[in-house]
Scaffold this motif. Sequence first.
Motif, PDB file in Angstrom:
ATOM      1  N   ARG A  99       0.802  -1.227   0.000  1.00 50.64           N
ATOM      2  CA  ARG A  99       0.000   0.000   0.000  1.00 50.64           C
ATOM      3  C   ARG A  99       0.833   1.274   0.000  1.00 50.64           C
ATOM      4  O   ARG A  99       0.322   2.340  -0.320  1.00 50.64           O
ATOM      5  N   ARG A 100       2.098   1.166   0.391  1.00 55.48           N
ATOM      6  CA  ARG A 100       2.985   2.336   0.372  1.00 55.48           C
ATOM      7  C   ARG A 100       4.236   1.979  -0.401  1.00 55.48           C
ATOM      8  O   ARG A 100       5.015   1.135   0.018  1.00 55.48           O
ATOM      9  N   HIS A 101       4.417   2.630  -1.538  1.00 48.26           N
ATOM     10  CA  HIS A 101       5.517   2.258  -2.424  1.00 48.26           C
ATOM     11  C   HIS A 101       6.693   3.212  -2.255  1.00 48.26           C
ATOM     12  O   HIS A 101       6.996   4.036  -3.120  1.00 48.26           O
ATOM     13  N   PHE A 102       7.388   3.100  -1.114  1.00 50.64           N
ATOM     14  CA  PHE A 102       8.567   3.933  -0.891  1.00 50.64           C
ATOM     15  C   PHE A 102       9.848   3.228  -1.319  1.00 50.64           C
ATOM     16  O   PHE A 102      10.898   3.857  -1.430  1.00 50.64           O
ATOM     17  N   SER A 103       9.772   1.884  -1.531  1.00 55.02           N
ATOM     18  CA  SER A 103      10.919   1.122  -2.021  1.00 55.02           C
ATOM     19  C   SER A 103      10.397  -0.150  -2.676  1.00 55.02           C
ATOM     20  O   SER A 103       9.261  -0.573  -2.423  1.00 55.02           O
ATOM     21  N   PRO A 104      11.206  -0.777  -3.542  1.00 53.87           N
ATOM     22  CA  PRO A 104      10.744  -1.978  -4.243  1.00 53.87           C
ATOM     23  C   PRO A 104      10.350  -3.112  -3.289  1.00 53.87           C
ATOM     24  O   PRO A 104      10.978  -3.311  -2.250  1.00 53.87           O
TER      25      PRO A 104
END
Length: 236
Positions: A99-104
């Motif tokens: 739900r949170r795409h701050f890193s792969p």
Amino acid sequence: MLPFVYLNVATTADGKLAPANRRFVAFGSRRDKKLLLELRARADAVMAGARTVDLVPVNLGPGPAKYRRLRLKNGFAEYNLRVVVSGSGTLNPQAEIFRRHFSPVLVLASGRAPEKNLRRLREVADEVRVFGEKEIDFVAALKWLRQRWKVRRLLCEGGGEINAALFRAGLVDEVYQTICPFIFGGRNAPTLADGQGVQRLTQATQLRLISRKRVGAELYLVYRAQKRPWRKSAAP
């Protein structure tokens, strides 16, 4: 060359990770939570099993800004890679980690995962790779992480089945164990290393205690695992 692999686990005094119903409940102290984030700040990637990610709303990220600054100070990227192990591909695509795409987010599966499951995960993960037929080939998977994603230090946060597989493959370099003042009991309760186990003492992974510290009612231990003859990992 393989990544340097270290495990972080909080267990009860009788070695359990969760009660007999296998539903995780946080029983470590605030100091133990701080240790978890400090260890993440020293890893290129953080890895956990599908059930750990499914049952608990975690994103395996570095946490608050001060830990992201610590990562940068330690020479790492601000955000760590996130790796989820799901042998059968049953990881929930709606899990918090997506739900949170701050890193792969990378998903490791085995050949027994149905294509429909893999297809669903490819829609939400940055990469889904299959290693091994019935069980995940962790040696091949970690080589891929090292070569494809430049992972030199890999922190594994369980659960017990993954820990056991890593021990069995001779891939563990260090173990951080927090022993907490509880007894859960239960023959079906998950432990630090589940799976099939060994049949003989000679098959056991040997550990050397390199650090111990008591903080309040908890005991913080660090072990170094005996290396297999073929094992070459990145420097700690």
